[in-house]
Design an enzyme around this catalytic site. Structure first.
Site, PDB file in Angstrom:
ATOM      1  N   GLU A 198       0.839  -1.111  -0.109  1.00 22.59           N
ATOM      2  CA  GLU A 198      -0.094   0.042  -0.019  1.00 22.59           C
ATOM      3  C   GLU A 198       0.902   1.470  -0.012  1.00 22.59           C
ATOM      4  OE1 GLU A 198      -2.899  -0.325   3.078  1.00 22.59           O
ATOM      5  OE2 GLU A 198      -4.186  -1.660   1.679  1.00 22.59           O
ATOM      6  N   GLU A 385      -5.542  -8.309  -1.122  1.00 20.17           N
ATOM      7  CA  GLU A 385      -6.247  -8.011   0.043  1.00 20.17           C
ATOM      8  C   GLU A 385      -7.621  -7.834  -0.215  1.00 20.17           C
ATOM      9  OE1 GLU A 385      -4.710  -5.294   3.014  1.00 20.17           O
ATOM     10  OE2 GLU A 385      -2.729  -6.034   2.735  1.00 20.17           O
TER      11      GLU A 385
END
Ligand code: P53
Length: 486
Positions: A198, A385
């Site tokens: 991320e 995810e």
């Protein structure tokens, strides 16, 4: 159903949220070791000693270590990541459970400070190298492909104290040393790597009204990480041409709340700043045209060398991976109907429902995102995810009926199926927190994601015993039938 027979079904975790064993076998500290637990409306705090020797704490989100301060662990605070779910000592049992579910892929991260405890040693910590070798070997023996995040929010704390949070060019060479070590060490055991988890959070979660100084630091932080990532791709390919090295973006699907052209433009710019800025550099190897506009908005002037630009060009990633939990609606209009979560998650979308932590439930948003990024990069994609953080209830007989989680996954898998049908090259799906772990945002255990329940609680108690939720049996069927039996 459209899933290819070698589709990578699996799940994901991160070292700092599951391993525990924070000070075992020579491991150095990371930020998560000085971060307390929080809740949906109380922030996690970072603990430190200020320049006058006083104990202090400040919210983790937007944290910056004050001048002259030192990170510190206090006896009277609870640090949930210290124990995590003790994956460090339970990995064999856990991998056996993943194997039972039929996992094809397991995403996990290496803790940088297990390998280089302060980041600056010349030799790696053998006990750290051995731990991951054992885990990867266990996975291979179970027929599970590891997907390894090289950095998952855990810069060695000693580096952060010395050089700020990625505020020094020095980080590039230290990261290079770290990746060279692990790329060589695990050649033949690992094929799939992700450089930075991320990476876009640094800019995407920075409030629009932050100071110019904060923007300067965020963009500089990102630039050093982009170069470090590009160097890693080149080093990895030189060590093993079969290595597949990806970027990892926090994928949030942004929608304009109204049809006001101001909102449409605002939304477009949000995608650029929050989502595309990082993906474009990592996938296309250069800064996009709009980067100049973004920098100018906040008078940002970056340390970028000619050589950096060459590195970016030569270090583009092989695949685009992302997390997806929710969409967010945004508007330029004054609107009080915001969604409360552990950070601001925009204004309420009247067409959607929300999780107990304020995350919009929006499976179609996943397909939207897949279409947008495939069209933009035409690289193989993985959703690394996706999941529902929820309260689980353990029944008297020990069973856990998490049908809400099954519904969530079913709906998202259906959207992935449609995307593949359209021709999108989606090659894998690793659900978040396939085994319950410490929440990154709130530090809670009770925000659970797993197919596997872990008896560990927010007050630090629990036996660490693992048990199977209903979703365990359901996901097993999904994998067995290659996505047919939803
Ligand atoms: P938690 C915010 C928004 C979307 C994804 O998050 C995020 C965050 C940070 O909290 O992080 C990713 O645990 C991250 C994982 C994290 C997971 O999403 O706050 O890569 O480490 O655990 C879920 O519920």
């Amino acid at each position: 159903m459209t899933f290819s027979k070698d589709f990578y079904w699996g799940g994901a975790v991160a070292a700092n949220q599951c391993e525990g064993a924070w000070n075992v076998d020579g491991r150095g500290m990371a930020r998560t070791d000085v971060t307390t637990g929080g809740t949906v409306n109380t922030p996690r705090m970072v603990t430190f000693i200020d320049k006058d020797g006083q104990k202090q704490k400040l919210p983790n989100h937007g944290f910056k270590l004050p001048e002259g301060a030192h990170f510190a662990v206090f006896d009277d605070e609870l640090y949930p990541n210290h124990d995590g779910i003790d994956f460090y000592h339970h990995y064999k049992e856990d991998i056996a459970l993943l194997k039972e579910m039929g996992f094809k892929m397991f995403r996990l991260s290496i803790s940088w400070s297990r390998i280089y405890p302060t980041g600056e040693e010349t030799e790696p910590n053998q006990a750290g190298l051995d731990f991951y070798r054992n885990v990867f070997t266990e996975l291979r023996n179970a027929g599970i492909e590891p997907l390894v995040s090289i950095w998952h929010f855990d810069t060695p704390l000693a580096l952060e104290e010395k050089y700020g949070d990625w505020q020094d060019r020095k980080y590039i060479e230290l990261y290079e040393k770290y990746v060279t070590t692990i790329f060589k060490e695990y050649k033949g055991l690992v094929k799939y790597w992700l450089t930075f988890n991320e990476i876009n959070n640094t800019i995407n979660f920075l409030p629009d009204d932050a100071s110019d100084e904060a923007f300067q630091e965020a963009y500089q932080h990102l630039h050093y990480q982009f170069v470090a990532s590009a160097r890693a791709v080149q080093i990895g390919h030189a060590i093993d041409p079969d290595y597949q090295i990806g970027c990892m973006i926090c994928g949030i699907t942004y929608y304009p709340l109204t049809s006001d052209p101001e909102d449409i433009l605002f939304n477009r710019y949000k995608w650029e700043k929050g989502i595309f800025y990082c993906g474009d550099v990592q996938c296309k190897g250069k800064y996009p045209t709009y980067a100049k506009r973004l920098w100018k908005e906040h008078n940002v002037e970056l340390d970028i060398t000619e050589q950096d630009l060459v590195e970016l060009k030569n270090g583009t990633v092989d695949l685009y991976t992302f997390s997806y939990y929710m969409s967010q609606s945004i508007t330029t209009h004054k609107n009080e109907d915001t969604v409360s979560g552990n950070m601001s998650f925009g204004v309420r979308n009247p067409y959607l429902t929300y999780s107990d932590w304020g995350w919009a439930l929006d499976p179609q948003g996943l397909r939207y995102y897949l279409e947008v990024v495939y069209d933009r990069y035409e690289l193989p994609l993985m959703v690394v995810e996706n999941g529902l953080g929820a309260f689980d209830t353990v029944e008297e007989d020990g069973s856990i009926h998490d049908d809400y989680r099954i519904d969530y996954y079913r709906a998202h898998i259906k959207e992935m199926d449609k995307a593949i049908e359209e021709g999108i090259d989606l090659i894998g799906y690793t659900t978040w927190g396939c085994i319950d772990l410490v929440s990154a945002g709130t530090g809670e255990m009770r925000k659970r994601y797993g197919f596997i329940y872990v008896d560990k609680h927010d007050d630090g108690t629990g036996t660490m015993k693992r048990s199977k939720k209903d979703s365990f049996y359901w996901y097993k069927k999904v994998i067995e039938s290659n996505g047919e039996n939803l």
